[in-house]
Write a protein that holds these residues in place. Structure first.
Motif: not given
Ligand code: FES
Ligand SMILES: Cc1cc2nc3c(=O)[nH]c(=O)nc-3n(C[C@H](O)[C@H](O)[C@H](O)COP(=O)(O)O)c2cc1C
Ligand code: SF4
Lengths: 157, 407
Positions: A82-89, A123-129, B82-84
């Motif tokens: 599970l992505c826990k980076t900012i956008a998913c958070d 961390n970020c999976l590149g699916m932030c949108n 992150p964010g890319t």
């Molecule tokens: S923050 Fe979750 S996919 Fe980038």
């Protein structure tokens, strides 16, 4: 470990080394292949790889320990990340996290008793949108909500 | 839901998303010859899109000039900031641009092998990318004597990463390709001289490579009509966070943050993180700044925060990221990031003095100067910019005014 199993594993490692080559630059690919098939890289596997590639077992271990997708401890048949980076958070990862833990009765970093699922953060999976996002093995799932996430997990074998 | 890999949406944009027919760039490259390709590239003013912004023509010229029996072209598809997510869109929807770019690079510097270092998280792309490469082989766009040009041989392999952000750093990436821990090397020597297996190697970002076929086919002059004096061409922005229309946008370099916020329909925006966790966090008063190498620079990541967000929680998320992703090789980064995270936790608990905060900011500056690679050099950016730009919220209120306490 049973002797028979050992032999099978040695056999498989030999086959992989034939496929990828025994030079150093093939090591990561071989480790990835073993991880995928056996869900971890055991002490024995590390020794076999080291022997067949002519490097020290500590070298093999040090590479495994560097990469978060490789492990020396057994994992479940399916690895959920599970992505826990900012956008998913911000998109609601906490709610998904709570629901998943409750449903499976395990925490992140643990594996279900039946070896069906290991839960991990990533961390970020590149699916932030399209968050919240998670990987199950190599597949990616997005726009999760708690119910959807749990339904997906309940379906995997 | 399991993600549908391709969107049917037709994208439009001035450069990357403009029309291109596969192989046109390769044909033109053969026609032009090496010297003219490099001139065209130089004239375009293209700079690396992976973050560092190094002149692509210079990189290519250096590796073209290197004398060696083998050379390599590496496409950096480790996209972990992150964010890319713009490289994901290019690889899935515009593979012809990325691969044609690699073939042209190989032709120009005399490399016969291209390697795509694809982050492990993108393994699901393998079948479609490999299928695409096979088609290129069948059409003689890869393999031997490409398009019947005698001696023009080039092949592309895809190699997977295994979940380590630092492997996007070009020397760590090479270590990883060679089967080692992905720990950055000292530079110099640079990969253009001593790269993969010690041979001259071009490492370029996916988006940089995807710009190449357009530049070669349509000309450097055409390319540089877009952008600003110092930032030629266009840029893909990956927009996420609080807005109605997140996604990938191709915009001119020089676009103002305000303009971008309008395009993606962001309302009540309090802060914009430019450049991902390694970038800086800008408050409203700076939304008139331009996205460009000479002003607010980004490898593409734009994360939007509205009024309800807790800036300290956001900062904590970023610092956790760096603590986890630091390779631990050098002390400023390994210890420094832990100290900065601890600082955020102490602020959260209200256990701080301003002299402590100032010491942490000083530590951040030391990390920027003394860390071995870009990770440790840039990880204090968020820390310093968030504490400076949002000090009223963080230090002068008890934060009860912030409605949504979740980050
Ligand atoms: S923050 Fe979750 S996919 Fe980038
Ligand atoms: C920690 C770290 C991570 C990086 N990650 C990436 C990445 O994912 N993709 C990328 O293209 N460049 C990344 N870079 C930049 C590369 O080191 C390198 O500058 C770039 O690939 C060069 O290509 P370009 O000139 O086309 O931008 C990263 C740098 C650092 C310090
Ligand atoms: S700055 Fe950080 S990531 Fe880079 S080499 Fe040092 S410890 Fe590793």
């Amino acid at each position: 470990m049973l002797v028979v199993e050992k032999n099978n594993l040695s056999y498989e490692i030999e086959r992989m080394i034939k496929e990828y080559g025994n030079d150093r630059q093939s090591l990561l690919q071989i480790l990835q292949a073993i991880q995928k098939k056996y869900k971890h890289i055991s002490d024995f596997a590390q020794q076999e790889i080291a022997r067949l590639m002519n490097i020290h077992p500590v070298e093999v271990y040090s590479v495994i320990s560097f990469y978060s997708f490789l492990s020396t401890e057994p994992k479940g048949r399916n690895i959920v990340r599970l992505c826990k980076t900012i956008a998913c958070d911000m998109a609601g990862k906490d709610a998904v996290e709570i629901a998943v833990k409750r449903e499976l009765g395990i925490s992140f970093g643990e594996t279900t008793n039946d070896q069906r699922i290991s839960l991990e953060y990533t961390n970020c999976l590149g699916m932030c949108n399209e968050g919240p996002a998670m990987l199950i093995n190599e597949k990616v799932y997005t726009h999760l909500d708690p119910e959807m996430a749990v339904n997906i997990l309940n379906e995997i074998k | 839901m399991e993600t549908t890999l391709k969107t049917s949406k037709k994208r439009t944009g001035p450069v990357l998303f403009s029309n291109y027919q596969q192989a046109d760039g390769i044909k033109k490259a053969i026609e032009l010859g090496r010297e003219n390709i490099l001139l065209e590239l130089k004239n375009s003013g293209l700079k690396g899109r992976g973050g560092a912004g190094f002149s692509t023509a210079t990189k290519w010229m250096l590796s073209a000039a290197a004398n060696a029996e083998k050379k390599f072209i590496v496409c950096n598809a480790d996209e972990g900031e992150p964010g890319t997510f713009k490289d994901r869109v290019l690889l899935l929807e515009y593979p012809e641009l990325v691969f044609d770019g690699m073939v042209i690079a190989g032709f120009t510097i005399g490399a016969k092998t291209g390697i795509v270092y694809l982050r492990g998280e993108y393994e699901y792309m393998l079948p479609s990318l490999e299928g695409f490469l096979n088609n290129m082989k069948e059409e003689n766009l890869l393999g031997k004597n490409i398009l019947e040009k005698e001696g023009f041989d080039f092949d592309i392999n895809i190699r997977l990463g295994s979940g380590a952000y630092v492997c996007g750093e070009e020397t760590a990436l090479i270590e990883s390709l060679e089967g080692y821990r992905g720990e950055p090397r000292n530079r110099p020597p640079f990969p253009v001289n001593t790269g993969y297996l010690g041979y001259p190697t071009i490492v370029n970002n996916v988006e940089t490579l995807a710009s190449i076929p357009h530049i070669i086919y349509k000309g450097g002059e055409w390319f540089k009509k877009n952008g600003t004096d110092k930032s030629k061409g266009s840029k893909l922005f990956s927009v996420s966070g609080d807005c109605r229309k997140p996604g990938v946008y191709e915009l001119q370099w020089g676009t103002k943050i305000n303009e971008l916020l309008d395009i993606v329909e962001a309302k009540n925006c309090k802060a914009v993180q430019v450049g991902g966790a390694s970038g800086v966090c800008l408050p409203k008063s700076q939304f008139n700044r331009s996205l460009a190498y000479e002003d607010a620079v980004t490898g593409g990541s734009i994360i939007i925060f509205d009024e309800s967000r807790n800036m300290l929680k956001i900062l904590k998320n970023f610092m956790e990221f760096f603590v986890e992703e630091s390779c631990g090789q050098c002390t400023p980064c390994r210890v420094g990031n832990t100290k900065l995270l601890e600082g955020v936790e102490n602020i959260e608990k209200g256990e701080y003095t301003f002299s402590y905060i100032n010491k942490l900011k000083e530590l951040g500056k030391t990390m920027q100067a003394a860390s071995k690679c870009g990770l440790g050099q840039s990880s204090p950016n968020s820390f310093i910019s968030i504490l400076d730009n949002f000090k009223e919220e963080i230090f002068y209120s008890n934060r009860k005014g912030i409605k949504n306490v979740k980050a």
